[in-house]
Design an enzyme around this catalytic site. Structure first.
Site, PDB file in Angstrom:
ATOM      1  N   HIS A  26       0.851  -1.190   0.000  1.00 45.16           N
ATOM      2  CA  HIS A  26       0.000   0.000   0.000  1.00 45.16           C
ATOM      3  C   HIS A  26       0.888   1.242   0.000  1.00 45.16           C
ATOM      4  CE1 HIS A  26      -4.168   1.450   0.518  1.00 45.16           C
ATOM      5  NE2 HIS A  26      -3.580   2.518   1.015  1.00 45.16           N
ATOM      6  N   ASP A  53     -13.956   3.011   6.978  1.00 43.47           N
ATOM      7  CA  ASP A  53     -12.928   3.683   6.166  1.00 43.47           C
ATOM      8  C   ASP A  53     -13.544   4.223   4.884  1.00 43.47           C
ATOM      9  OD1 ASP A  53     -10.187   4.522   5.597  1.00 43.47           O
ATOM     10  OD2 ASP A  53     -10.286   3.080   3.964  1.00 43.47           O
ATOM     11  N   ARG A  91     -12.813  12.745   4.471  1.00 50.15           N
ATOM     12  CA  ARG A  91     -11.501  13.402   4.624  1.00 50.15           C
ATOM     13  C   ARG A  91     -11.070  14.060   3.321  1.00 50.15           C
ATOM     14  NH1 ARG A  91      -7.907   8.834   5.750  1.00 50.15           N
ATOM     15  NH2 ARG A  91      -6.233  10.357   5.746  1.00 50.15           N
ATOM     16  N   SER A 149      -6.489   4.445   8.586  1.00 52.81           N
ATOM     17  CA  SER A 149      -7.175   4.161   7.322  1.00 52.81           C
ATOM     18  C   SER A 149      -6.474   3.011   6.591  1.00 52.81           C
ATOM     19  CB  SER A 149      -7.170   5.430   6.460  1.00 52.81           C
ATOM     20  OG  SER A 149      -7.459   5.149   5.120  1.00 52.81           O
ATOM     21  N   LYS A 180      -7.815  -1.286   6.571  1.00 50.23           N
ATOM     22  CA  LYS A 180      -8.100  -1.984   5.303  1.00 50.23           C
ATOM     23  C   LYS A 180      -7.234  -3.213   5.152  1.00 50.23           C
ATOM     24  CE  LYS A 180      -7.540   1.565   2.295  1.00 50.23           C
ATOM     25  NZ  LYS A 180      -7.764   2.819   3.003  1.00 50.23           N
TER      26      LYS A 180
HETATM   27  N1  URA Z   1      -4.188   5.606   1.639  1.00 45.78           N
HETATM   28  C1  URA Z   1      -5.229   5.244   2.426  1.00 45.78           C
HETATM   29  O1  URA Z   1      -5.785   4.171   2.264  1.00 45.78           O
HETATM   30  N2  URA Z   1      -5.622   6.084   3.391  1.00 45.78           N
HETATM   31  C2  URA Z   1      -5.035   7.267   3.599  1.00 45.78           C
HETATM   32  O2  URA Z   1      -5.435   7.969   4.490  1.00 45.78           O
HETATM   33  C3  URA Z   1      -3.953   7.657   2.773  1.00 45.78           C
HETATM   34  C4  URA Z   1      -3.543   6.804   1.772  1.00 45.78           C
END
Ligand code: URA
Length: 434
Positions: A82, A161, A168, A183, A187
């Site tokens: 990620h 999320d 956000r 966040s 996930k």
């Molecule tokens: N990626 C995400 O999933 N969340 C964030 O807040 C920033 C990048």
């Protein structure tokens, strides 16, 4: 408990208890707490921060706001990657198939465009027919069959999320270490991973502008992972100019496809190979990191990762031919060139302003309900350190609607700094945490 009291306490820098965090997260997910109160809470977090205990409880509440996926029935080590968000960052479409081609199981849950940065889901959905809203059952089945699946947060998977992320994006509350780490980690923990490779971006195009903050963010996420018994490794990488040349949804799919055919930009290829190698190593498909690097390179050069991406696109309802025939992807109708006002070296490219300009012409959202235009974006002609003449093309804006093109072109022109001195070369991979 009253929401307004919790907002006030957070605003004043107090620590909230786990049950108070649960009240807020569940109340917002269920629709009992309205957007305006949650926006105020997010802004309070932005300014007051959170303690480690609060970040852990926020992550846990978000993780348990919906179902979690049990991948114990799918053999193999499950490893995801990620990024914390950058401009032109399309490594997921390269890294995930590279690791999957090497035998790693890659469950990848991603997000949409956030702030000035693009989103993996929006980019994937520019492929005609591509579905990211798979059920947890479809997700598991595809992982067992192909070793790779791309999905998003849904009403069943990390719905907190899904809602908070969208809020956000339009309330200027993205750039917060506790909000980004909860966040991302909620996930990733919900999708049933064993290990995770993080790409923590730093620089003008990143949410973290300094290496110290990027390190703090990396450490926060590695810490959450460790407490949940997951192997997490973070690379801190430079985002002081866009990655590759393409910015915008379909444009980035095109560049990722070229990169998987070993014809991509050097920076994008280099970073993708390193991230994939780390996934392959954590996925126990190579005994050493060096062997994992060789494996990643092999799967790039022999075309097996590209073939894997095509299989995944087909399985998720997309047209795999769009990865070869770019006329099958959404295409812009207009083009505007931005040229250099003087001769010299490209000494700086403000990546954030490039991202904002791309959003202005439709690649991102101003409000939650906005839809994005998959065809539009920007293609750079030059990168930092390159020599340009007066009148040389710096980049091209691709658009379908004229309304904000002038404003975007002006911003893009200001984003390029041309000087007489050649700038020092920057390292792309700056640090490893974890
Ligand atoms: N990626 C995400 O999933 N969340 C964030 O807040 C920033 C990048």
């Amino acid at each position: 408990m009253r929401t307004v009291d919790l907002i006030q306490r957070k605003r004043d820098g107090e620590e909230l208890a786990p049950e108070e965090m649960e009240f807020l997260v569940n109340g917002y997910t269920d629709g009992e707490i309205p957007d305006y109160q949650m926006s105020a809470f997010l802004m309070a977090v932005y300014f007051s921060g959170m303690t480690d205990r609060e970040v852990s409880s926020l992550t846990e509440c978000m993780l348990h706001s919906g179902d979690t996926v049990d991948l114990s029935g799918v053999p193999g080590v499950k490893v995801d990657k990620h990024s914390t968000g950058g401009v032109g960052d399309k490594t997921s479409f390269i890294v995930a198939p590279l690791a999957a081609a090497a035998g790693v199981v890659v469950p990848m849950m991603s997000g949409r465009a956030l702030g000035h940065t693009g989103g993996t889901l929006d980019k994937l959905e520019s492929i005609p027919g591509f579905r990211t809203d798979l059920t947890p059952e479809e997700f598991q089945k595809q992982l067992a069959e192909l070793g790779l699946c791309f999905i998003g947060q849904t009403e069943r998977l990390v719905p907190a999320d899904r809602k908070l992320y969208a809020l956000r994006d339009v309330t200027a509350t993205v750039e917060s270490i506790p909000l980004i780490s909860s966040s991302i980690m909620s996930k990733k923990l919900a999708e049933g991973i064993d290990a995770l490779v993080l790409d923590v971006k730093v620089g003008t195009g990143a949410f973290m502008k300094t290496q110290v903050d990027a390190r703090r963010l990396a450490q926060a996420m590695v810490g959450i992972g460790r407490r949940m018994d997951k192997k997490v490794q973070a690379l801190i990488t430079d985002m002081n100019q866009p990655l590759g040349y393409a910015i915008g949804n379909a444009l980035e799919i095109m560049e990722a496809s070229q990169t998987l055919q070993n014809a991509g930009p050097a920076d994008l290829t280099k970073l993708s190979l390193e991230l994939a190698a780390r996934m392959i190593f954590l996925g126990k498909k190579a005994a050493t990191l060096e062997a994992a690097r060789m494996l990643a390179e092999k799967h790039l050069v022999d075309g097996s990762a590209y073939k894997k991406l095509k299989q995944v696109v087909t399985a998720q309802g997309g047209n795999p031919q769009a990865l070869d025939k770019f006329e099958l992807l959404p295409n812009a109708t207009g083009m505007r060139e931005v040229t250099s006002p003087r001769a010299g070296y490209v000494s700086r490219i403000n990546a954030q302003d490039i991202g904002i300009s791309s959003n202005m012409i439709g690649a991102g959202r101003d409000k939650k309900e906005d839809s994005i235009d998959p065809a539009v974006g920007i293609i750079l002609e030059v990168k930092m350190g390159e020599k340009v003449d007066a009148g040389s093309v710096l980049c091209r804006l691709y658009y379908t609607k004229e309304d904000r093109v002038d404003e975007a072109a002006e911003m893009v022109e200001d984003a390029f700094h041309i000087s007489s001195q050649k700038p020092d070369e920057r390292e792309l991979i700056l640090e490893v945490v974890g």
